[in-house]
Design an enzyme around this catalytic site. Structure first.
Site, PDB file in Angstrom:
ATOM      1  N   SER A 124      48.549  50.844  43.888  1.00 26.73           N
ATOM      2  CA  SER A 124      48.651  50.638  42.443  1.00 26.73           C
ATOM      3  C   SER A 124      49.995  51.118  41.944  1.00 26.73           C
ATOM      4  O   SER A 124      50.580  52.060  42.505  1.00 26.73           O
ATOM      5  CB  SER A 124      47.539  51.451  41.771  1.00 26.73           C
ATOM      6  OG  SER A 124      47.786  51.582  40.382  1.00 26.73           O
ATOM      7  N   TYR A 148      42.462  59.876  40.385  1.00 28.42           N
ATOM      8  CA  TYR A 148      42.488  58.503  40.903  1.00 28.42           C
ATOM      9  C   TYR A 148      43.878  58.179  41.452  1.00 28.42           C
ATOM     10  O   TYR A 148      44.030  57.669  42.568  1.00 28.42           O
ATOM     11  CB  TYR A 148      42.097  57.510  39.797  1.00 28.42           C
ATOM     12  CG  TYR A 148      42.588  56.111  40.067  1.00 28.42           C
ATOM     13  CD1 TYR A 148      41.969  55.322  41.028  1.00 28.42           C
ATOM     14  CD2 TYR A 148      43.704  55.595  39.397  1.00 28.42           C
ATOM     15  CE1 TYR A 148      42.449  54.049  41.310  1.00 28.42           C
ATOM     16  CE2 TYR A 148      44.187  54.331  39.672  1.00 28.42           C
ATOM     17  CZ  TYR A 148      43.559  53.561  40.631  1.00 28.42           C
ATOM     18  OH  TYR A 148      44.044  52.317  40.915  1.00 28.42           O
ATOM     19  N   LYS A 152      45.476  57.323  45.465  1.00 28.33           N
ATOM     20  CA  LYS A 152      46.321  56.202  45.914  1.00 28.33           C
ATOM     21  C   LYS A 152      47.570  56.733  46.619  1.00 28.33           C
ATOM     22  O   LYS A 152      47.965  56.225  47.671  1.00 28.33           O
ATOM     23  CB  LYS A 152      46.713  55.306  44.733  1.00 28.33           C
ATOM     24  CG  LYS A 152      45.553  54.517  44.127  1.00 28.33           C
ATOM     25  CD  LYS A 152      45.017  53.470  45.089  1.00 28.33           C
ATOM     26  CE  LYS A 152      43.821  52.721  44.521  1.00 28.33           C
ATOM     27  NZ  LYS A 152      43.124  51.899  45.538  1.00 28.33           N
TER      28      LYS A 152
HETATM   29  N1  UFG Z   1      44.802  49.825  25.568  1.00 26.65           N
HETATM   30  C1  UFG Z   1      44.396  49.780  24.242  1.00 26.65           C
HETATM   31  N2  UFG Z   1      43.056  49.763  23.992  1.00 26.65           N
HETATM   32  C2  UFG Z   1      42.120  49.797  24.981  1.00 26.65           C
HETATM   33  C3  UFG Z   1      42.538  49.849  26.318  1.00 26.65           C
HETATM   34  C4  UFG Z   1      43.895  49.865  26.580  1.00 26.65           C
HETATM   35  O1  UFG Z   1      45.219  49.748  23.340  1.00 26.65           O
HETATM   36  O2  UFG Z   1      40.914  49.801  24.665  1.00 26.65           O
HETATM   37  C5  UFG Z   1      46.247  49.783  25.878  1.00 26.65           C
HETATM   38  C6  UFG Z   1      46.742  50.972  26.658  1.00 26.65           C
HETATM   39  O3  UFG Z   1      47.119  52.015  25.798  1.00 26.65           O
HETATM   40  C7  UFG Z   1      47.919  50.342  27.411  1.00 26.65           C
HETATM   41  C8  UFG Z   1      47.473  48.913  27.652  1.00 26.65           C
HETATM   42  O4  UFG Z   1      46.470  48.657  26.699  1.00 26.65           O
HETATM   43  O5  UFG Z   1      49.070  50.319  26.593  1.00 26.65           O
HETATM   44  C9  UFG Z   1      46.904  48.676  29.027  1.00 26.65           C
HETATM   45  O6  UFG Z   1      45.878  49.622  29.298  1.00 26.65           O
HETATM   46  P1  UFG Z   1      44.942  49.476  30.577  1.00 26.65           P
HETATM   47  O7  UFG Z   1      43.966  50.609  30.563  1.00 26.65           O
HETATM   48  O8  UFG Z   1      44.395  48.099  30.663  1.00 26.65           O
HETATM   49  O9  UFG Z   1      45.962  49.603  31.792  1.00 26.65           O
HETATM   50  P2  UFG Z   1      46.866  50.836  32.234  1.00 26.65           P
HETATM   51  O10 UFG Z   1      48.209  50.271  32.494  1.00 26.65           O
HETATM   52  O11 UFG Z   1      46.790  51.978  31.312  1.00 26.65           O
HETATM   53  O12 UFG Z   1      46.122  51.277  33.551  1.00 26.65           O
HETATM   54  C10 UFG Z   1      46.389  50.582  34.718  1.00 26.65           C
HETATM   55  C11 UFG Z   1      45.228  50.628  35.705  1.00 26.65           C
HETATM   56  C12 UFG Z   1      45.038  52.006  36.217  1.00 26.65           C
HETATM   57  C13 UFG Z   1      46.325  52.593  36.679  1.00 26.65           C
HETATM   58  C14 UFG Z   1      47.359  52.493  35.596  1.00 26.65           C
HETATM   59  C15 UFG Z   1      48.708  53.006  35.978  1.00 26.65           C
HETATM   60  O13 UFG Z   1      44.038  50.207  35.110  1.00 26.65           O
HETATM   61  O14 UFG Z   1      44.190  51.907  37.342  1.00 26.65           O
HETATM   62  O15 UFG Z   1      47.522  51.134  35.250  1.00 26.65           O
HETATM   63  O16 UFG Z   1      49.247  52.178  36.958  1.00 26.65           O
HETATM   64  F1  UFG Z   1      46.157  53.889  37.003  1.00 26.65           F
END
Ligand code: UFG
Length: 338
Positions: A124, A148, A152
């Protein structure tokens, strides 16, 4: 090749299984169904147009894993199985270390004992930690901000060490950015258990009426519209990256190869909401909330190494990702049946 696909009933595993079969490989789905549903299987078989071999195994069980690999005549393993919810990993770190590290150790031991020398691993972009400069390149140092993420980082290290000890071992570490979308048929897709942690399944569940609104976690980031930007890629592009990586480590690459799988283009939360509204045909209720602890402003890949070495590039657009997610979610509002 005959391929053991661990976590083959999950979101990325199921889409990859189909593409492996389409590419002429023989894929065996191995899953314990702790975070996936058995009802994905007849759908996969319908799309593949043939029966798919399925083995129910808990990969933390070393004896069961050894038995699986001993009798399997596998040429390669694609290892998707594992726990992946960041928040849950903070609450239950020992479960994350036990399951994620334990399954990788049993698989690698069994592979070593039974002469299976190729493994493609689901890593990841989380291994780039919190302070990495964008676009992220494979040679950045690795770190993590939650259990988590550490699993990785540690699994990557275990695989590198195993490849030093066994020069015949060929490893692909695939660092995914943000996988979304669904198969174009709308019959398989992402079905997270409980409240989705990730933006896309959350938006999809709001659009279909399962949840009342999308919380935007922060609109004061140093980005063009103030919301977080990520590198979303279509799960079908991601699945194709696995087929390409498997071909490459089966032929040219020796030792350990590390490839980013992303588009290289960031999309903000607001841009994603706009695209999804176009796909589903109505505005979505949203509310701006405080930043989510641990989130970074921007994360996106430099995918040029995968393009140069694998001949792979993500081609599907954000609008396609939203349209395919909506087709899946609107025809399966509650996800897979039990
Ligand atoms: N977000 C919102 N509302 C939500 C969920 C997310 O505004 O309900 C925003 C977050 O703040 C972020 C974006 O949407 O700006 C994406 O969020 P995600 O949770 O979909 O994805 P992330 O990039 O935060 O997380 C992903 C993977 C994790 C990993 C992480 C870092 O899901 O497994 O990338 O690589 F750890």
């Amino acid at each position: 090749m005959r391929i053991l696909v661990s976590g083959g009933a999950g979101f990325i595993g199921s889409h990859t299984t189909l593409q492996l079969i389409a590419a002429g490989h023989d894929a065996v789905v191995v899953d314990d169904f702790s975070r996936s549903k058995r009802s994905v299987l007849p759908r996969l078989e319908a799309l593949a147009g043939r029966p798919i071999e399925v083995r129910v195994v808990d990969l933390t069980d070393r004896a069961a894993t050894d038995e699986l690999v001993a009798g399997g005549s596998f040429d390669a393993v694609i290892h998707f199985a594992g726990l992946k919810a960041v928040g849950e990993s903070v609450e239950k770190p020992l479960d994350y270390y036990r399951v994620n590290i334990g399954s990788t150790l049993s698989l690698l031991s069994a592979m070593g004992r039974h002469g299976v020398a190729r493994i493609v691993f689901s890593s990841s972009a989380t291994v780039y930690g919190a302070d990495a400069a964008v676009p992220m390149k494979e040679d950045l140092p690795t770190s993590a901000t939650n259990p988590y993420g550490w699993t990785k980082v540690m699994q990557e290290q275990i695989l590198r060490d195993a490849a030093v000890a066994d020069p015949t071992l060929r490893v692909a570490l695939l660092r995914y950015f943000n996988p979304v979308g669904a198969h174009a048929s709308g019959t398989i897709g992402e079905d997270p258990s409980g409240i989705p942690n990730n933006l896309m399944p959350l938006i999809a569940q709001v659009a279909v009426g399962r949840r009342d609104r999308v919380l935007i976690y922060g609109d004061d980031y140093p980005t063009p519209d103030g919301t977080g930007r990520r590198d979303y890629l279509h799960v079908e592009d991601l699945a194709a990256g696995h087929v390409a990586a498997l071909d490459r480590i089966g032929s040219v690459a020796a030792g350990v190869s590390t490839w980013n799988l992303g588009t290289g283009t960031p999309t903000s939360v607001k841009e994603m909401l706009d695209s999804f509204s176009r796909a589903c045909g109505h505005e979505l209720p949203v509310e701006v909330a405080p930043r989510r602890p641990g989130d970074i402003a921007e994360s996106y890949a430099d995918p040029s190494l995968a393009e140069a070495e694998l001949g792979w590039r993500a081609t599907r657009t954000i609008d396609q990702m939203c349209a395919d997610t909506w087709r899946w979610q609107s025809s399966n509002p509650d996800g897979y049946p039990d």
